[in-house]
Design a protein around this motif. Structure first.
Motif, mmCIF file in Angstrom:
data_model
loop_
_atom_site.group_PDB
_atom_site.id
_atom_site.type_symbol
_atom_site.label_atom_id
_atom_site.label_comp_id
_atom_site.label_asym_id
_atom_site.label_seq_id
_atom_site.Cartn_x
_atom_site.Cartn_y
_atom_site.Cartn_z
ATOM 1 N N ALA A 48 48.109 49.095 46.884
ATOM 2 C CA ALA A 48 49.273 48.253 47.178
ATOM 3 C C ALA A 48 49.271 47.002 46.313
ATOM 4 C CB ALA A 48 49.289 47.878 48.653
ATOM 5 N N GLN A 49 48.086 46.438 46.119
ATOM 6 C CA GLN A 49 47.996 45.248 45.267
ATOM 7 C C GLN A 49 48.424 45.591 43.851
ATOM 8 O OE1 GLN A 49 43.849 44.283 46.389
ATOM 9 N NE2 GLN A 49 44.430 42.160 46.026
ATOM 10 N N PHE B 247 45.475 51.353 35.935
ATOM 11 C CA PHE B 247 45.019 50.529 37.058
ATOM 12 C C PHE B 247 43.712 49.834 36.704
ATOM 13 C CE2 PHE B 247 47.108 52.669 41.017
ATOM 14 C CZ PHE B 247 48.320 52.124 40.637
ATOM 15 N N LEU B 248 42.919 50.543 35.915
ATOM 16 C CA LEU B 248 41.615 49.996 35.560
ATOM 17 C C LEU B 248 41.727 48.818 34.590
ATOM 18 C CD1 LEU B 248 39.781 51.534 37.232
ATOM 19 C CD2 LEU B 248 39.346 53.133 35.368
ATOM 20 N N TYR B 249 42.753 48.854 33.781
ATOM 21 C CA TYR B 249 42.866 47.815 32.769
ATOM 22 C C TYR B 249 42.918 46.398 33.323
ATOM 23 C CZ TYR B 249 42.810 50.171 28.389
ATOM 24 O OH TYR B 249 42.378 50.840 27.282
ATOM 25 N N PRO B 250 43.840 46.145 34.244
ATOM 26 C CA PRO B 250 43.869 44.788 34.798
ATOM 27 C C PRO B 250 42.538 44.432 35.449
ATOM 28 C CG PRO B 250 45.698 46.096 35.643
ATOM 29 C CD PRO B 250 44.880 46.998 34.805
ATOM 30 N N LEU B 251 41.912 45.441 35.990
ATOM 31 C CA LEU B 251 40.651 45.217 36.676
ATOM 32 C C LEU B 251 39.566 44.796 35.688
ATOM 33 C CD1 LEU B 251 39.885 45.380 39.585
ATOM 34 C CD2 LEU B 251 39.254 47.763 39.272
ATOM 35 N N VAL B 252 39.544 45.477 34.566
ATOM 36 C CA VAL B 252 38.570 45.128 33.539
ATOM 37 C C VAL B 252 38.831 43.716 33.043
ATOM 38 C CG1 VAL B 252 37.865 45.607 31.167
ATOM 39 C CG2 VAL B 252 38.121 47.487 32.792
ATOM 40 N N GLN B 253 40.098 43.439 32.843
ATOM 41 C CA GLN B 253 40.451 42.113 32.348
ATOM 42 C C GLN B 253 40.039 41.037 33.354
ATOM 43 O OE1 GLN B 253 44.475 41.924 30.874
ATOM 44 N NE2 GLN B 253 44.470 39.697 30.874
ATOM 45 N N ALA B 254 40.234 41.366 34.612
ATOM 46 C CA ALA B 254 39.854 40.423 35.668
ATOM 47 C C ALA B 254 38.338 40.235 35.679
ATOM 48 C CB ALA B 254 40.333 40.948 37.018
ATOM 49 N N TYR B 255 37.662 41.328 35.447
ATOM 50 C CA TYR B 255 36.200 41.269 35.443
ATOM 51 C C TYR B 255 35.698 40.405 34.284
ATOM 52 C CZ TYR B 255 31.387 42.929 35.819
ATOM 53 O OH TYR B 255 30.021 43.004 35.973
ATOM 54 N N ASP B 256 36.404 40.469 33.181
ATOM 55 C CA ASP B 256 36.061 39.614 32.039
ATOM 56 C C ASP B 256 36.037 38.149 32.465
ATOM 57 O OD1 ASP B 256 36.017 41.871 30.453
ATOM 58 O OD2 ASP B 256 37.949 41.486 29.485
ATOM 59 N N LEU C 28 46.290 36.773 37.466
ATOM 60 C CA LEU C 28 46.087 36.461 38.877
ATOM 61 C C LEU C 28 45.000 37.342 39.482
ATOM 62 C CD1 LEU C 28 49.764 35.952 40.015
ATOM 63 C CD2 LEU C 28 47.962 34.233 39.962
ATOM 64 N N LEU C 29 44.924 38.546 38.998
ATOM 65 C CA LEU C 29 43.894 39.446 39.504
ATOM 66 C C LEU C 29 42.508 38.902 39.147
ATOM 67 C CD1 LEU C 29 43.703 42.126 41.054
ATOM 68 C CD2 LEU C 29 43.418 43.275 38.859
ATOM 69 N N GLY C 30 42.426 38.284 37.986
ATOM 70 C CA GLY C 30 41.163 37.670 37.587
ATOM 71 C C GLY C 30 40.785 36.588 38.599
ATOM 72 N N ARG C 31 41.786 35.847 38.981
ATOM 73 C CA ARG C 31 41.583 34.792 39.969
ATOM 74 C C ARG C 31 41.078 35.385 41.291
ATOM 75 N NH1 ARG C 31 43.389 29.563 41.164
ATOM 76 N NH2 ARG C 31 44.190 29.372 43.286
ATOM 77 N N GLU C 32 41.734 36.457 41.714
ATOM 78 C CA GLU C 32 41.320 37.103 42.960
ATOM 79 C C GLU C 32 39.883 37.605 42.875
ATOM 80 O OE1 GLU C 32 43.017 37.143 45.797
ATOM 81 O OE2 GLU C 32 44.440 35.929 44.638
ATOM 82 N N LEU C 33 39.609 38.271 41.780
ATOM 83 C CA LEU C 33 38.289 38.881 41.649
ATOM 84 C C LEU C 33 37.184 37.825 41.614
ATOM 85 C CD1 LEU C 33 37.251 41.790 41.461
ATOM 86 C CD2 LEU C 33 37.067 41.484 39.001
ATOM 87 N N GLN C 34 37.470 36.745 40.953
ATOM 88 C CA GLN C 34 36.479 35.662 40.926
ATOM 89 C C GLN C 34 36.191 35.167 42.344
ATOM 90 O OE1 GLN C 34 38.571 33.202 38.055
ATOM 91 N NE2 GLN C 34 36.755 33.154 36.760
ATOM 92 N N LYS C 35 37.242 35.042 43.140
ATOM 93 C CA LYS C 35 37.065 34.594 44.524
ATOM 94 C C LYS C 35 36.167 35.560 45.271
ATOM 95 C CE LYS C 35 41.591 32.662 45.396
ATOM 96 N NZ LYS C 35 42.825 32.876 46.135
ATOM 97 N N VAL C 36 36.516 36.849 45.158
ATOM 98 C CA VAL C 36 35.759 37.877 45.863
ATOM 99 C C VAL C 36 34.290 37.859 45.431
ATOM 100 C CG1 VAL C 36 35.508 40.367 46.187
ATOM 101 C CG2 VAL C 36 37.771 39.350 46.133
#
Length: 401
Positions: A147-148, A170-179, A199-207
RNA sequence: GGUGGAGUAGCGAAGCGGUCAAACGCAGCAGACUGUAAAUCUGCCCUCUUAGAGUUCGAUGGUUCGAAUCCAUCCUCCACCA
């Protein structure tokens, strides 16, 4: 500058600016500790030419650097090697290691026309992505829901339109966020199309227990056609490494309405100055061509040099206003034997095929030594110094040999 | 796994046995007009030695005097159901 002034300065021209308060705190903290912030910017190594579209973001990065911050320039070599199927370029080919290395090198050379190398940290995301095991990947994916993901504008649109979305996408934004996590970014900058990923990077950093990055987006400027975003694949771009005349000429062909954006986002002119000039043009006080010449010269001056800018402008006038010849014409070496005009044009590199040459001749676009030619079957006996002109911008000079 | 659908020139999209190198739109190019802007008009837009010829319509093989169009097999893609 006090903190508020800094914030205003740094957020100028931005479209989205998420968490101004966060940035304020970060700035205060960094100042207290006597260090700069880490500003992340990601680059795709599949298109090795930096063009004016990138410059919009790079300008901003440079401003951050000038305020003492560090730019973390990430080259997405890992992702590039997989090949991104996203968007319309569905069959984007995966790059080899060698290609990535070559592209990355030319990227860096061009990027430092704008950025300060002293304050830039260049990183490749294969550095950490390459080491990840499959279970690391699974753990990473567990942080985000479908959903996200579907919240992303282009995903939801494509999903609604029954267009394919690959899991890799789907993985791409995730990888970028992980960077962002890996480089501990304080702020990430990107085009407006990147908002979700940022923004996903922001979320992932929080998590993952990090202070979340701030997010800033800058507009995507339209290319030479005035409609589509500037991009290499649409061939509507002006590269920062292009020859002066090419750069100047391309800028002169930009639609009038677009030049104000270029003044603002590429030359970073203050908004009121741009508006003032716009008003002058609107009232007829300033000819639009003159304004555009100013733009084109300023851009060439910035990336190449003042002298080059001036000569590009002069030559342009000579060729197109006075219909004279450029002072440098590519040479074709030919034997002194009779040759068909069409074949000659292909050999001279003026056209790719005979048919195209025929078309140009039939339509009266071809001149030899300033004399219009209309017979496509004409035979030509090459002479030293003979000049063939094809259309507005095709020139070739014969050299016997 | 099941059902249905699609693959046509750079893109989009017609064509569904001969009049098809293939309508149309976009993009591109040239000419006129200009400021290499916009708008408009005109022409071109697979290749070639262009009053003609040669290669094309996912691939291969077939039916036919004749296929982009019919049949078979294969490949690729999509949607829906599970």
């Amino acid at each position: 500058m006090n903190i508020e002034q800094q914030l205003d300065f740094l957020s100028a021209r931005a479209v989205d600016f998420i968490a101004r308060d966060d940035l304020k705190k970060k700035l205060e903290k960094a100042a207290a500790e006597g260090r700069g912030l880490r500003i992340k910017y990601g680059a795709d190594p599949s298109a090795p030419d930096i063009h004016l579209g990138h410059v919009v973001g790079l300008n901003k990065l440079r401003e951050f650097q000038d305020m003492g911050h560090t730019v973390v320039f990430i080259i997405g070599d890992f992702t590039g090697m997989i090949g991104d199927p996203s968007g319309r370029s569905q069959t984007r080919k995966p790059l080899t290691k060698e290609q990535v290395a070559i592209n990355a090198k030319s990227y860096q050379e061009q990027v430092f026309k704008i950025l300060d190398p002293e304050k830039t940290e260049v990183r490749f995301n294969s550095e950490w992505c390459g080491k990840m095991k499959f279970d690391d990947v699974i753990r990473l994916t567990a942080h985000v829901t479908v959903a996200q993901m579907l919240a992303r504008d282009d995903f939801s649109k494509r999903y609604a339109a029954n267009q394919p979305i690959s899991i890799v996408e789907f993985l791409y934004p995730l990888v970028q966020a992980y960077d962002s996590v890996m480089v501990e970014a304080d702020l990430e900058l990107g085009g407006t199309d990147q908002l979700f990923n940022l923004l996903l990077g922001r979320e992932l950093q929080k998590v993952m227990g990090q202070p979340p990055q701030c997010v800033m987006t800058l507009p995507l400027i339209e290319g030479l056609d005035g409609v589509q975003k500037m991009s290499k694949s649409l061939n509507n771009y002006v590269g920062v490494a292009e020859p002066a005349r090419e750069m100047y000429g391309k800028l002169m062909s930009v639609p009038d309405d677009l030049m104000w954006k270029y003044f603002e986002y590429i030359l970073c002119w203050p908004k009121d100055e741009v508006q003032a000039m716009h008003a002058k043009v609107a009232s007829g006080e300033l000819h639009p061509r003159a304004a555009k010449d100013m733009l084109a010269q300023a851009v060439v001056k910035r990336f190449i040099g003042e002298a080059e800018a001036q000569s590009a402008s002069e030559e342009f006038t000579r060729i197109f206003a006075q219909k004279a010849l450029p002072d440098e014409i590519p040479e074709v070496v030919l034997p002194a034997e009779e040759i068909g005009l069409l074949v000659l044009m292909v050999q001279a590199g003026l056209v790719k095929t005979n048919g195209e040459a025929r078309r140009l001749v039939t339509q009266g676009a071809v001149k030899i030594n300033d004399e219009k030619i209309s017979d496509p079957r004409m035979q030509v006996v090459p002479e030293d110094g003979m000049v063939i002109r094809s259309g507005k911008r095709g020139f070739a000079k014969v050299k016997l040999g």
